[in-house]
Design a protein around this motif. Structure first.
Motif, PDB file in Angstrom:
ATOM      1  N   THR A  91      57.415  68.057  61.440  1.00  0.00           N
ATOM      2  CA  THR A  91      57.443  66.644  61.771  1.00  0.00           C
ATOM      3  C   THR A  91      56.154  65.986  61.298  1.00  0.00           C
ATOM      4  OG1 THR A  91      57.889  65.081  63.579  1.00  0.00           O
ATOM      5  CG2 THR A  91      56.477  66.977  64.081  1.00  0.00           C
ATOM      6  N   ARG A  92      56.031  64.695  61.488  1.00  0.00           N
ATOM      7  CA  ARG A  92      54.810  64.009  61.083  1.00  0.00           C
ATOM      8  C   ARG A  92      53.690  64.321  62.050  1.00  0.00           C
ATOM      9  NH1 ARG A  92      55.399  58.667  57.837  1.00  0.00           N
ATOM     10  NH2 ARG A  92      53.291  58.424  58.669  1.00  0.00           N
ATOM     11  N   ALA A  93      52.492  64.500  61.525  1.00  0.00           N
ATOM     12  CA  ALA A  93      51.340  64.805  62.363  1.00  0.00           C
ATOM     13  C   ALA A  93      50.983  63.635  63.269  1.00  0.00           C
ATOM     14  CB  ALA A  93      50.141  65.177  61.488  1.00  0.00           C
ATOM     15  N   ASP A  94      51.300  62.406  62.845  1.00  0.00           N
ATOM     16  CA  ASP A  94      50.961  61.244  63.665  1.00  0.00           C
ATOM     17  C   ASP A  94      52.040  60.910  64.694  1.00  0.00           C
ATOM     18  OD1 ASP A  94      52.978  60.160  62.115  1.00  0.00           O
ATOM     19  OD2 ASP A  94      51.693  58.734  61.051  1.00  0.00           O
ATOM     20  N   GLY A  95      53.108  61.686  64.735  1.00  0.00           N
ATOM     21  CA  GLY A  95      54.158  61.479  65.725  1.00  0.00           C
ATOM     22  C   GLY A  95      55.134  60.369  65.387  1.00  0.00           C
ATOM     23  N   ALA A  96      54.951  59.681  64.278  1.00  0.00           N
ATOM     24  CA  ALA A  96      55.845  58.585  63.900  1.00  0.00           C
ATOM     25  C   ALA A  96      57.177  59.134  63.400  1.00  0.00           C
ATOM     26  CB  ALA A  96      55.196  57.728  62.820  1.00  0.00           C
ATOM     27  N   PRO A  97      58.239  58.332  63.476  1.00  0.00           N
ATOM     28  CA  PRO A  97      59.518  58.771  62.902  1.00  0.00           C
ATOM     29  C   PRO A  97      59.401  58.959  61.400  1.00  0.00           C
ATOM     30  CG  PRO A  97      59.815  56.878  64.354  1.00  0.00           C
ATOM     31  CD  PRO A  97      58.343  57.026  64.134  1.00  0.00           C
ATOM     32  N   MET A  98      60.258  59.796  60.865  1.00  0.00           N
ATOM     33  CA  MET A  98      60.317  60.024  59.429  1.00  0.00           C
ATOM     34  C   MET A  98      61.367  59.114  58.804  1.00  0.00           C
ATOM     35  SD  MET A  98      60.089  64.158  59.162  1.00  0.00           S
ATOM     36  CE  MET A  98      58.492  64.974  59.020  1.00  0.00           C
ATOM     37  N   ALA A  99      61.129  58.750  57.544  1.00  0.00           N
ATOM     38  CA  ALA A  99      62.095  57.976  56.772  1.00  0.00           C
ATOM     39  C   ALA A  99      62.307  58.708  55.455  1.00  0.00           C
ATOM     40  CB  ALA A  99      61.583  56.556  56.537  1.00  0.00           C
ATOM     41  N   PHE A 100      63.398  59.483  55.360  1.00  0.00           N
ATOM     42  CA  PHE A 100      63.669  60.253  54.154  1.00  0.00           C
ATOM     43  C   PHE A 100      64.264  59.348  53.069  1.00  0.00           C
ATOM     44  CE2 PHE A 100      64.763  64.178  56.970  1.00  0.00           C
ATOM     45  CZ  PHE A 100      63.414  64.425  57.166  1.00  0.00           C
ATOM     46  N   ALA A 101      63.748  59.461  51.856  1.00  0.00           N
ATOM     47  CA  ALA A 101      64.376  58.797  50.724  1.00  0.00           C
ATOM     48  C   ALA A 101      65.721  59.464  50.443  1.00  0.00           C
ATOM     49  CB  ALA A 101      63.477  58.891  49.494  1.00  0.00           C
TER      50      ALA A 101
END
Length: 224
Positions: free
Chosen positions: A120-130
């Protein structure tokens, strides 16, 4: 590649995050074991409006007569997506975003057992996959139709490469408009690995090896 992922954001939170109007037939969330060929939430943009809408994960080229006429195309390589016949038109004209909370990859132990990791992202933000998408339909007694999609992947970062050599292309908020075609052309430079340190990963229980497994426990850390 990206073969499984999790999405825990409620529909209204996803809609607010992306500034989109949600369809009323989005898949239920949270989902901790999203598998290929299932319906997933995607973000598209047309005529100045963004929509959250469901698509089948696994792009079906228009020349397939059935969904199984060829390989299951759940991923598209960034290096060749603009050239491959199955992907090139979609890359030019039909790009979308797949929201995710994290994704899974696997290593193997000395006995060959598959060991799952959650990333997951280290900053805890949601991911947005291209991603890219393609409408597909089949006429007949058992007509099937609807949009289908594939997640774009690229070479892994150094830290990620210890688990797998590929990673999804993860778009930053400032890049969403360009990827969706709202801010002109020239989206190719966005198909890059995330910066070193942008991801964190941990071992999870082998229960997720089954595509029938579900529940929040699938992403809980275990000792390596």
């Amino acid at each position: 590649m990206c073969g499984r992922f999790a999405i825990t954001l409620p529909d209204d939170a996803m809609a607010q995050l992306f500034g989109a109007l949600p369809s009323n037939d989005l898949p239920e969330v949270p989902r901790y074991n999203v598998c290929p060929t299932t319906q997933i939430a995607t973000l598209t943009s047309a005529e100045g409006a963004r929509r959250l809408r469901p698509m089948r994960w696994g792009l079906i080229p228009h020349w397939y007569k059935t969904p199984t006429d060829g390989p299951l195309l759940i991923n598209a390589r960034a290096e060749t997506v603009a050239e491959k016949p199955a992907f090139r038109a979609a890359c030019r004209e039909r790009r979308c975003i797949v929201p995710a909370s994290g994704f899974y990859e696997w290593t193997k132990d000395a006995e060959g057992n598959r060991l799952p990791w959650y990333i997951t992202r280290a900053d805890g933000a949601p991911m947005a996959f291209a991603a890219i998408w393609q409408e597909w339909s089949r006429e007949g007694e058992d007509k099937v139709d609807g949009p289908t999609c594939a997640i774009v992947t690229t070479a892994a970062t150094h830290e990620m490469a210890e688990i797998h050599h590929r990673t999804p292309v993860i778009l930053e908020p400032d890049d969403w408009a360009l990827w969706l075609g709202e801010a002109g052309k020239g989206a190719a430079p966005l198909m890059q690995p995330p910066p070193e340190g942008a991801l964190r990963m941990w071992r999870v229980d082998r229960a997720v090896n089954s595509n029938r497994a579900s529940g929040e426990s699938l992403i809980e850390p275990i000792a390596p």
